[in-house]
Design a protein around this motif. Structure first.
Motif, PDB file in Angstrom:
ATOM      1  N   ASP A 387      28.585  23.033 -47.561  1.00 56.10           N
ATOM      2  CA  ASP A 387      27.353  22.799 -46.796  1.00 56.10           C
ATOM      3  C   ASP A 387      27.625  22.807 -45.298  1.00 56.10           C
ATOM      4  O   ASP A 387      26.759  22.540 -44.495  1.00 56.10           O
ATOM      5  N   ASN A 388      28.888  23.104 -44.933  1.00 52.83           N
ATOM      6  CA  ASN A 388      29.255  23.168 -43.518  1.00 52.83           C
ATOM      7  C   ASN A 388      30.011  24.472 -43.294  1.00 52.83           C
ATOM      8  O   ASN A 388      31.096  24.659 -43.843  1.00 52.83           O
ATOM      9  N   PRO A 389      29.440  25.391 -42.516  1.00 50.57           N
ATOM     10  CA  PRO A 389      30.058  26.713 -42.349  1.00 50.57           C
ATOM     11  C   PRO A 389      31.525  26.636 -41.927  1.00 50.57           C
ATOM     12  O   PRO A 389      32.326  27.494 -42.282  1.00 50.57           O
ATOM     13  N   ALA A 390      31.880  25.569 -41.182  1.00 47.75           N
ATOM     14  CA  ALA A 390      33.258  25.458 -40.702  1.00 47.75           C
ATOM     15  C   ALA A 390      34.246  25.354 -41.846  1.00 47.75           C
ATOM     16  O   ALA A 390      35.421  25.675 -41.695  1.00 47.75           O
ATOM     17  N   THR A 391      33.775  24.884 -43.008  1.00 45.96           N
ATOM     18  CA  THR A 391      34.703  24.661 -44.109  1.00 45.96           C
ATOM     19  C   THR A 391      34.738  25.818 -45.113  1.00 45.96           C
ATOM     20  O   THR A 391      35.342  25.703 -46.172  1.00 45.96           O
ATOM     21  N   LEU A 392      34.100  26.930 -44.782  1.00 43.33           N
ATOM     22  CA  LEU A 392      34.100  28.088 -45.694  1.00 43.33           C
ATOM     23  C   LEU A 392      35.525  28.657 -45.789  1.00 43.33           C
ATOM     24  O   LEU A 392      36.154  28.951 -44.772  1.00 43.33           O
ATOM     25  N   PRO A 393      36.060  28.811 -47.013  1.00 39.17           N
ATOM     26  CA  PRO A 393      37.417  29.377 -47.132  1.00 39.17           C
ATOM     27  C   PRO A 393      37.473  30.793 -46.559  1.00 39.17           C
ATOM     28  O   PRO A 393      36.471  31.510 -46.538  1.00 39.17           O
ATOM     29  N   ASP A 394      38.663  31.202 -46.086  1.00 40.31           N
ATOM     30  CA  ASP A 394      38.855  32.540 -45.517  1.00 40.31           C
ATOM     31  C   ASP A 394      38.543  33.617 -46.554  1.00 40.31           C
ATOM     32  O   ASP A 394      38.655  33.374 -47.747  1.00 40.31           O
ATOM     33  N   PRO A 395      38.205  34.842 -46.080  1.00 41.93           N
ATOM     34  CA  PRO A 395      37.858  35.917 -47.018  1.00 41.93           C
ATOM     35  C   PRO A 395      38.938  36.151 -48.089  1.00 41.93           C
ATOM     36  O   PRO A 395      38.606  36.389 -49.250  1.00 41.93           O
ATOM     37  N   ASP A 493      38.546  28.868 -26.941  1.00 41.85           N
ATOM     38  CA  ASP A 493      38.802  28.025 -28.110  1.00 41.85           C
ATOM     39  C   ASP A 493      37.641  28.092 -29.092  1.00 41.85           C
ATOM     40  O   ASP A 493      36.488  28.007 -28.690  1.00 41.85           O
ATOM     41  N   PRO A 494      37.951  28.221 -30.391  1.00 38.84           N
ATOM     42  CA  PRO A 494      36.869  28.230 -31.377  1.00 38.84           C
ATOM     43  C   PRO A 494      36.167  26.876 -31.409  1.00 38.84           C
ATOM     44  O   PRO A 494      36.824  25.833 -31.335  1.00 38.84           O
ATOM     45  N   VAL A 495      34.849  26.894 -31.484  1.00 34.62           N
ATOM     46  CA  VAL A 495      34.064  25.656 -31.562  1.00 34.62           C
ATOM     47  C   VAL A 495      33.485  25.590 -32.965  1.00 34.62           C
ATOM     48  O   VAL A 495      32.519  26.290 -33.288  1.00 34.62           O
ATOM     49  N   ASP A 496      34.110  24.772 -33.807  1.00 29.97           N
ATOM     50  CA  ASP A 496      33.731  24.763 -35.232  1.00 29.97           C
ATOM     51  C   ASP A 496      32.252  24.455 -35.431  1.00 29.97           C
ATOM     52  O   ASP A 496      31.617  24.993 -36.328  1.00 29.97           O
ATOM     53  N   ALA A 497      31.708  23.610 -34.570  1.00 27.90           N
ATOM     54  CA  ALA A 497      30.317  23.195 -34.747  1.00 27.90           C
ATOM     55  C   ALA A 497      29.330  24.339 -34.484  1.00 27.90           C
ATOM     56  O   ALA A 497      28.151  24.214 -34.781  1.00 27.90           O
TER      57      ALA A 497
END
Lengths: 600, 387
Positions: A387-395, A493-497
């Motif tokens: 439910d949080n895009p930041a936690t989507l596993p890599d392809p 820097d990537p911003v996870d949010a």
């Protein structure tokens, strides 16, 4: 059996703007519940946000006394209901406490999609429904057409329809008579142990949790020991009463009545839907509660000031008492620190909850872009929910992503069918059905990913139909989609949010759009701020916020000093609404930027 | 309550002008010269009653026996050079009843080109005025016209020559940049033209559209904002100015102010060092005994009750004001001051200062910092980070 009380418990079902709150105001006036002096518009909309936005969010309850034409005195309990699709859960709670419903329809607009959904809910609860056609004083009123629509769409008899103008008060008295004559009184059961259905609650620091309930069997009075059956907790009742809508305490609430109860209740997280019974003589079976609300839209909520995390946790706990459909659990973000992943019934619900947290609890919050719950099959075959895009596993660590789809119904005048179909198709909608409701209005049905309609879909729908279209949807299940994660880098820097999950076909386009939008939203700082969008590690767009070169007040002499100080203090307040991510100050709105993208 | 006066400066406001400039939001009026005498009566009355009050308050606490020595006086406006030396003579003799005013006191008077009279100038000089601030604004006729100034560049030159002939050596020229229609060349030409007259001090401001002025109506409400010069472009003007003045031996000692060494405006430094000062006249603001108070902005009201004042700010957040003001100067100030106005801890302040220093906005020593020229340009941004 004691003397039966002349009670009617009812609610009003209406689409936004069809005049529910105005009708409620008139009923309060007519029954003398509220004097003219106390009367302000939309009495039952007690939250500031409700009055400002002109919508009802929280259900409100009020007890009215009415001397009917049969010379008997009646007690009428009106349970106000929200009209927006997001707040269906609140509706279903109020319906369970009623025997009847007034169906209010605007005489020129006709039946809307959401009204339909709420009427179906009322029918499930076996409520007696009385159609009321409102705004007959307006020049565009078409009473006969609307009657026909009610019959055809909803399938109820309209011979008893009352035509009113809540604004002028015309025929409103007839509504009260119809409530008394056509709606059944509650079944009075006094010889059984107490059973009361809790339909709302809120927290007060001195009296504890205040519970709103409908007494089904038996009675409850001050001093009784009660048991909440699902929570399995006991309390001594300190106060009972009814609502005018102010709380008026009485000695006892009896079968058929609606009111409130206080018992110094603390530390109970969820009372709504529970059954109150007597601790010494408990009922054997609880009442049937409600369908638990299913959160559909998720976002991260973070305090702008990281030290305020405990305050946010307390505020969410208290808000959940008053709005039990909110879900939350702690999460943390590299960019935003500690916060909560929160689930809501829809986008409006999310906005309202955020606003209530800020206003009622004095917090300043950052909300991340809303997301749905994805089902991801990982490389090993394990299925997880994201439910949080930041936690989507890599392809390379995932096999497939499934996303929730809904069946979307749109009611729209036929002039706007073209633009609306275009909108749905642009959002990956699959056309299912088109029905003419009458000679002018059409019902369109689409299968469409939920993620596509939780952003700015509703705003677009309204603007493309000049405000005439309405919509409703039901979840139909999960389907596999080609989806990718879009990452945003700020200052390198990537911003996870700021990560989002988007359809692969649109990923590049959204990347460019999002970078551009962020450039507009992030104010210029003392140094250059590069903004990049990346898909799977590959940069697809780059924008730069150029550095401020000059920001200084030219003059600062005697009289300017106090002015400049005030200006500076104001600017400082503004800065508090920004989040420092690395060295970059990012305003609240930037985290919702994805909502503001123009669609293709 | 303990009443302590530390002020050593006096501001006097003279609100009369020949014409009102359309960008000006100061308390000043054209065509009210008939009120000058009454105004001076009011001014003298204000000085007398307020100073008697200050004296009694001070006596109660400190038993002060000698008169307070005043280090700077600034007569601003308006156009103070419209008023005859005879009236100023009355003013000074009133002031001298309460204050010690010596030869080393910096006494500045503002002068508008087109109002310079040799007889007046000589009179001012004899009264002790030793510094003149000239509202030149520009040496380009077009720009003067855009600004609604009613004097020509030649009249400015004439005024400068007159003050020099009278024997004034210490004078300031006010210049304005970012004027609609101004190119970089026009600006640079005006700066060099100003330098030709060897002023000791230059104040250069970007045009600000103040609310309630005719310029606001012309440039903001008519959506004619295209004509206005953007901040990014204003930066170019400003940075050219700094370069040229530095080459000519000026010290950039405050955001908008430049001086030959030793000729910084002592009076204006009292403001920027957050020191207290007296002030008299319509709309005048003073800062005394930790309190900022102000007079009415209405001329007729001032004349009828010159003693009336209202509290503008009290209690004052002194450290907040001080950092806001001293950060406008190129001089260093204590890092301690930052700790007094922020919720950040010592480590966070250090990191912030290190970042700012790495980017070249400030220079940092062990316990002091000062803004660099690059830093002065974005003074406001830096302040927002420090507070």
């Amino acid at each position: 059996m004691s003397k039966p009380l002349n009670i009617r418990n009812f609610c009003i079902i209406a689409h936004i703007d069809h005049g529910k709150s105005t009708l409620a105001d008139r009923l309060l006036e007519l029954t003398g519940t509220i004097s003219k002096r106390e009367m302000k518009n939309q009495v039952l909309d007690s939250l500031d946000i409700e009055r400002e936005r002109g919508i009802t969010i929280k259900l409100q309850t009020v007890r009215m006394k009415y001397s009917a034409s049969d010379n008997k005195e009646y007690i009428l309990n009106l349970i106000d209901t929200p009209g927006h699709v997001d707040f269906n859960y609140e509706v279903s709670r109020s319906l369970a406490a009623c025997e009847g419903a007034l169906l209010v329809v605007d005489a020129s607009q006709g039946v809307e999609a959401q009204t339909l959904a709420n009427v179906y809910l009322a029918m499930e609860h076996n409520l007696e429904i009385i159609p009321v056609i409102n705004k007959i004083d307006l020049p565009g009123a078409e009473v006969e057409r609307v009657k026909k629509e009610i019959e055809e769409l909803i399938g109820i008899d309209t011979s008893g329809t009352i035509c009113i103008s809540a604004k002028t008060g015309q025929n409103v008295a007839e509504v009260l008579e119809a409530v008394i004559q056509n709606m059944p009184p509650p079944k009075i059961v006094v010889d059984k142990p107490l059973r009361g259905l809790v339909f709302d609650s809120y927290f007060e620091s001195y009296r504890g949790i205040i519970v709103y309930l409908r007494i089904v069997d038996g009675s409850v009075k001050v001093g009784d020991e009660i048991l909440f059956m699902a929570n399995n907790k006991k309390f001594i009742v300190s106060e009972v009463g009814y609502l005018t809508p102010k709380q008026v305490s009485v000695n006892e609430l009896k079968s058929g009545e609606v009111g409130y109860l206080a018992a110094f209740i603390k530390d109970v997280s969820s009372l709504v839907g529970d059954t109150v019974t007597s601790a010494s003589n408990p009922a054997s079976e609880p009442l049937i509660g409600y369908r638990p609300a299913m959160p559909m839209v998720f976002c991260g909520l973070y305090p702008t000031d990281a030290d305020k995390y405990p305050e946010l946790r307390d505020a969410l706990e208290k808000l959940k008492l008053n709005d039990s459909s909110i879900h939350y659990e702690p999460e943390s973000s590299g960019a935003l620190g500690f916060g909560f992943r929160c689930g809501f019934l829809g986008l409006l619900h999310m906005e309202v909850a955020q606003e209530r947290l800020e206003r009622e609890y004095g917090l300043t919050l950052i909300a991340t872009a809303p997301s749905v719950v994805y089902k991801v099959t990982k490389a090993g075959g394990e299925v997880i929910e994201v439910d949080n895009p930041a936690t989507l596993p890599d392809p390379n660590h995932r096999e497939k992503i499934e996303e929730p789809f809904v069946l979307l119904h749109i009611f729209v005048p036929n002039d706007f069918v073209g633009p609306i179909m275009e909108l749905c198709q642009g959002r990956r909608g699959v056309f299912k059905d088109m029905k003419y409701l009458d000679s002018k209005r059409v019902q369109l049905s689409y299968e469409i990913p939920l993620a596509e309609i939780i952003t700015d879909f509703f705003d677009n729908l309204k603007s493309r139909s000049k405000g005439y279209a309405s919509m409703d949807y039901d979840l139909i299940g999960y389907k596999e989609s080609k989806l990718a994660k879009l990452d945003i880098l700020i200052g390198g820097d990537p911003v996870d949010a700021l990560s989002t999950i988007v359809h692969t076909d649109k990923a590049h386009y959204y990347g460019r759009q999002l970078a551009q939008k962020l450039k507009e939203l992030i104010p210029r700082q003392m140094f250059e701020v590069p903004i990049q969008a990346a898909i799977g590690g590959k940069i697809v767009a780059r924008e730069t916020v150029s550095a401020i070169r000059k920001n200084v007040l030219a003059k600062c002499y005697g009289g300017d000093i106090t002015r400049k100080k005030k200006l500076l203090e104001k600017q400082k307040e503004g800065k508090k609404r920004m989040k420092n991510v690395g060295k970059v100050e990012i305003p609240q709105e930037a985290f919702m930027a994805v909502l503001k993208l123009e669609s293709e | 309550m303990n009443y302590t006066i530390t002020a050593e400066s006096i501001y006097i406001h003279i609100p009369f002008c020949k014409t009102k400039c359309p960008y000006c939001d100061f308390a000043s009026w054209a065509n009210k010269e008939n009120l000058i005498e009454q105004y001076f009566d009011a001014l003298l009355f204000e000085i007398r009653t307020k100073c008697e009050a200050y004296k009694s308050l001070e006596l109660r606490d400190k038993n002060r026996k000698v008169k307070r020595t005043i280090k700077t006086i600034f007569i601003g406006g308006g156009t103070p050079s419209l008023v005859s030396p005879e009236l100023y003579e009355k003013l000074f003799s009133e002031l001298k009843k309460y204050f010690e005013i010596n030869n080393d006191c910096e006494i500045t008077m503002e002068l508008n080109p087109g109002t310079a009279r040799e007889d007046y100038l000589l009179g001012y000089k004899n009264l002790g005025v030793n510094r003149i601030s000239i509202g030149a604004q520009s040496f380009n006729e077009k720009i003067l016209e855009t600004l609604g100034r009613k004097h020509s560049a030649d009249e400015t030159i004439d005024a400068i020559n007159k003050i020099k002939l009278t024997g004034f050596t210490n004078f300031n020229l006010d210049l304005i940049f970012s004027v609609p229609g101004m190119t970089k060349d026009i600006w640079i030409e005006s700066v060099y033209k100003a330098l030709d007259f060897a002023p000791k001090h230059i104040s250069a401001y970007s045009l600000i559209i103040e609310p309630g002025t005719p310029f606001e109506h012309i440039y903001k409400q008519n959506k004619n904002s295209k004509a206005l010069i953007e901040d990014d472009f204003a930066f170019e003007f400003y940075s050219e100015l700094c370069k040229i003045l530095k080459q000519s031996g000026f010290i950039h000692y405050e955001v908008s102010n430049f001086a030959k060494p030793g000729y910084e405006s002592k009076h204006n430094l009292t403001y920027w060092l957050a020191k207290e000062y007296f002030a008299f006249g319509v709309s005048a603001h003073r800062y005394l005994n930790g309190m900022r108070t102000g007079n009415t902005k209405n001329l007729e009201m001032y004349i009828s009750s010159p003693n009336h004042e209202t509290i503008i700010d009290y209690p004052i957040n002194y450290n907040f004001e001080k950092i806001m003001l001293v950060s406008r100067l190129s001089n260093e100030f204590d890092v301690d001051l930052i700790e007094k106005v922020t919720t950040k801890n010592r480590g966070e302040i250090r990191n912030l200062l290190k970042d700012l220093s790495n980017e070249g906005f400030i220079e940092l020593s062990r316990d002091k910092i000062h803004l660099t020229e690059k830093g002065l340009f974005v003074n406001n941004e830096i302040l927002l980070k420090l507070i």
